[in-house]
Scaffold this motif. Structure first.
Motif, short mmCIF file in Angstrom:
data_model
loop_
_atom_site.label_atom_id
_atom_site.label_comp_id
_atom_site.label_asym_id
_atom_site.label_seq_id
_atom_site.Cartn_x
_atom_site.Cartn_y
_atom_site.Cartn_z
N LEU A 1 0.48 -5.36 11.87
CA LEU A 1 0.23 -6.77 12.18
C LEU A 1 -0.73 -7.38 11.17
O LEU A 1 -0.56 -8.51 10.72
CB LEU A 1 -0.31 -6.92 13.60
CG LEU A 1 0.65 -6.55 14.74
CD1 LEU A 1 -0.01 -6.71 16.10
CD2 LEU A 1 1.93 -7.38 14.66
N THR A 2 -1.73 -6.59 10.79
CA THR A 2 -2.67 -7.07 9.78
C THR A 2 -1.94 -7.35 8.47
O THR A 2 -2.17 -8.37 7.81
CB THR A 2 -3.78 -6.03 9.55
OG1 THR A 2 -4.34 -5.70 10.81
CG2 THR A 2 -4.85 -6.55 8.61
N LEU A 3 -1.02 -6.45 8.12
CA LEU A 3 -0.25 -6.63 6.88
C LEU A 3 0.59 -7.91 6.96
O LEU A 3 0.64 -8.70 6.01
CB LEU A 3 0.65 -5.41 6.64
CG LEU A 3 1.61 -5.51 5.46
CD1 LEU A 3 0.85 -5.64 4.14
CD2 LEU A 3 2.54 -4.30 5.41
N LEU A 4 1.21 -8.13 8.12
CA LEU A 4 2.05 -9.33 8.27
C LEU A 4 1.20 -10.59 8.15
O LEU A 4 1.59 -11.56 7.50
CB LEU A 4 2.79 -9.30 9.61
CG LEU A 4 3.94 -8.28 9.72
CD1 LEU A 4 4.50 -8.25 11.13
CD2 LEU A 4 5.03 -8.57 8.71
N GLY B 1 0.80 -1.22 0.00
CA GLY B 1 0.00 0.00 0.00
C GLY B 1 0.83 1.27 0.00
O GLY B 1 0.48 2.26 0.64
N LEU B 2 1.96 1.25 -0.71
CA LEU B 2 2.87 2.40 -0.68
C LEU B 2 2.98 3.11 -2.04
O LEU B 2 3.84 3.98 -2.21
CB LEU B 2 4.27 1.93 -0.27
CG LEU B 2 4.48 1.61 1.20
CD1 LEU B 2 5.79 0.86 1.37
CD2 LEU B 2 4.49 2.88 2.03
N ALA C 1 10.12 -1.21 4.94
CA ALA C 1 11.05 -2.25 5.41
C ALA C 1 10.50 -3.64 5.10
O ALA C 1 11.25 -4.54 4.71
CB ALA C 1 11.30 -2.09 6.91
N ILE C 2 9.20 -3.80 5.24
CA ILE C 2 8.59 -5.10 4.93
C ILE C 2 8.72 -5.39 3.43
O ILE C 2 9.12 -6.48 3.02
CB ILE C 2 7.11 -5.13 5.37
CG1 ILE C 2 7.03 -5.11 6.91
CG2 ILE C 2 6.39 -6.35 4.81
CD1 ILE C 2 5.62 -4.90 7.46
N ALA C 3 8.40 -4.37 2.62
CA ALA C 3 8.52 -4.56 1.17
C ALA C 3 9.95 -4.93 0.80
O ALA C 3 10.19 -5.83 -0.01
CB ALA C 3 8.10 -3.28 0.44
#
Ligand SMILES: Nc1ncnc2c1ncn2[C@@H]1O[C@H](COP(=O)(O)OP(=O)(O)O)[C@@H](O)[C@H]1O
Ligand SMILES: [Mg+2]
Lengths: 217, 347
Positions: free
Chosen positions: B180-183, B129-130, B150-152
């Motif tokens: 957390l929802t994204l993870l 979502g970036l 960082a996750i991406a």
């Protein structure tokens, strides 16, 4: 001032530019390499070699503790061996560059120390090689500090080049010494001093501008 | 997918040595989310850093995707790390690179062609979502956005496992919940195995399948999250849970308890209901069948991974026989009871 004197001063400005730019480029390039070596070989760093680190550190400290004027005299034999003479503008490049290297190295090490350790860990966790960490993380992230280091170095070299000029290297230092001092021409002295002030000011402003542009915050 | 075998990590030597990890055994199943929880200084960071060998275990073996990392040379370890993503509490983004530049970094390191990198960055921007912030520098981003970057970045090289070192500890509760929802979403969509460390039970409760409790460098309890929250097996586990649920007696109640009424007072009981709710039927039943009068002082109901956990503190007002019978009945229903003390009868 006679037009001959004006020509002489313009030639001297060109010589000073030549001295500062050439020794600056050599000193900064080699100084960055030495600064990176200082940084990465320290204990617990990405290429930890503590013994080598102590040797480099000692060389840097010796280089920095010798006053430039002495260094220039001490290097005269080496300079003659390298460029065939120890007098003249090109000959002066040797001590100027050599004086700049340890100076730059310490400044670069300081700039690299400012890069947060977490970034190096992140790169390691991605499987980066030490070389990739240096070129893709450390140097780009320290860009602002590196530009500051270069600015300080160039300004110091403007001063050193004038000193070298007083003993045969040409440039503004030579003009100030030969005409402003020895033949007591206060006008020449004033003009050379003003030109140097403008040069230093110009370098500082350019450096500040580049640092500002490199910061994304 | 991730397996630690007898991992021990000692810092320093001789008298000043600190054993940060003691003989840790942990297994994280493929596609699952495991949370390691513990107080500050328990050894959580050391544990997670031992998984990708940012920290080398003093003893023990580490396996990721059936490969023994502790047996690899430097070059092979670097290759293996391409398959293990990691995110950090303080994000660790490069300030000199844009969002795109940061996300593409791991692929540049592998030598992926530019066109493929750009395409992969676009996919990851979409996933996290970036898309709108693609060309922003980290300094212009919020904490939540930085962690998304960082996750991406951690996902860029299609890792099989993701390590999260206190990934939400620097974020506010709402942002934490979004991350957390994204993870969870990534875990389900990509089948990514996640090992995270945290000091917050809320994080474990929200996304983990398995929890491991670490204390003084040792794993004291490893259990499915539903079990851990309903019946922790160890005293440390119970302490953590009580702390999280905060169903400790209120100060006012503690005052009344200390004022006593020891001999003839009314017992105050903490009830723990597992897998069933505090049904009003049960309350009515206790009152009608046993003639017990219940004064509910504090209560809380939690839903943990589809299982209900109820806690209640109540005065049990009645004769001793009645109380004993009621307690026995509760035990047959698998309700845990704990007498906290006695207070003076109300009237
Ligand atoms: N590099 C280190 N050198 C010495 N001791 C360390 C080092 N890193 C961690 N420790 C010690 O190991 C223990 C566990 O630390 P850590 O893994 O950071 O705990 P946590 O992440 O749970 O707060 C602590 O007692 C800490 O002081
Ligand atoms: Mg920690």
């Amino acid at each position: 001032m006679s037009s001959a004197m004006i020509d002489r001063i313009l030639d001297a400005v060109i010589d000073t530019f030549y001295l500062v730019i050439c020794s600056g480029v050599i000193g900064i390039v080699l100084g960055i390499m030495m600064g990176v070596a200082l940084y990465v070989t320290r204990e617990n760093r990405i290429m930890a070699l503590p013994a080598l680190n102590r040797v480099i550190s000692l060389i840097v400290n010796v280089g920095r503790s010798v006053p430039f004027i002495i260094l220039m005299l001490a290097l005269a034999p080496f300079t003659r061996w390298l460029v065939g003479s120890y007098i003249g503008t090109t000959a002066a490049l040797v001590p100027l560059s050599i004086a700049a290297i340890p100076f730059v190295a310490r400044l670069v090490e300081g700039a690299l120390n400012e890069v947060p350790h977490g970034l190096i860990e992140a790169a390691e966790s991605m499987g980066a090689t030490p070389w990739q960490i240096i070129t893709r993380v450390l140097l780009p992230e320290a860009r602002g500090g590196l530009i500051t280091a270069a600015t300080i170095t160039i300004i110091a070299l403007i001063g050193y080049s004038a000193m070298a000029g007083a003993i045969g290297a040409g440039g503004l230092g030579a003009v100030a010494y030969n005409y402003g001092y020895s033949r007591y021409n206060p006008m020449v002295m004033l003009v050379t001093v003003l030109i140097m002030v403008v040069m230093v000011q110009g370098v500082q402003m350019l450096g500040d501008f580049l640092v500002h542009r490199s910061r994304h915050r | 997918m991730i397996r630690l075998e007898n991992v021990t990590r000692v810092y320093g030597q001789g008298a000043g040595a600190v054993t940060a990890l003691k003989d840790v055994n942990l297994e994280v199943a493929p596609g699952s989310i495991t949370g390691v929880i513990g107080v500050s200084g328990a050894g959580k960071s050391t544990l997670i850093r031992c998984v990708n060998l940012l920290e080398r275990p003093t003893r023990g073996r580490v396996f990721v995707a059936d490969q023994e990392l502790t047996a690899l040379n430097k070059e092979a370890l670097r290759k293996a790390r391409h398959g293990i993503g990691m995110i950090f509490q303080h994000f660790n983004l490069l300030e000199s690179r844009t969002v795109r530049g940061n996300i593409g970094l791991p692929l540049e390191l592998i030598g992926t062609p530019r066109r493929d990198i750009d395409q992969r960055i676009d996919e990851l921007l979409e996933l996290t979502g970036l898309a709108e912030r693609a060309n922003a520098y980290p300094a212009a981003l919020s904490g939540g956005q930085k962690q998304r970057v960082a996750i991406a970045r951690a996902l860029a090289s299609n890792p099989k496992a993701l390590l999260c070192d206190e990934a939400t500890s620097a974020l506010d509760p709402q942002t934490t919940s979004a991350i957390l929802t994204l993870l969870r979403d990534i875990n389900q969509r990509l089948g990514l195995t996640i090992l995270l460390i945290t000091h917050e039970m809320e994080v474990v409760r929200t996304i983990c399948d398995q929890v491991a409790l670490i204390s003084g460098g040792a794993l004291v309890e490893t259990a499915p999250v539903g079990d851990f929250f309903t019946r922790p097996a160890t005293e440390e586990g119970r302490l953590f849970l009580n702390d999280f649920l905060q169903l400790a007696p209120s100060n006012a109640l503690l005052q009344r308890l200390s004022d006593g009424g020891a001999g003839n007072g009314v017992p105050v009981v903490r009830l723990t209901f597992r897998g069933q709710s505090l049904s009003s039927e049960l309350m009515t039943h206790l009152e009608q069948r046993f003639g017990l009068r219940l004064h509910i002082l504090q209560a809380r109901v939690e839903n943990i991974q589809g299982r209900t956990l109820g806690l209640m503190i109540a005065e049990f007002d009645g004769d001793r026989d009645i109380i004993d019978d009621a307690m026995a009945h509760l035990h047959t229903l698998d309700v845990q009871t704990e007498v906290l003390g006695h207070v003076q009868r109300h009237d």
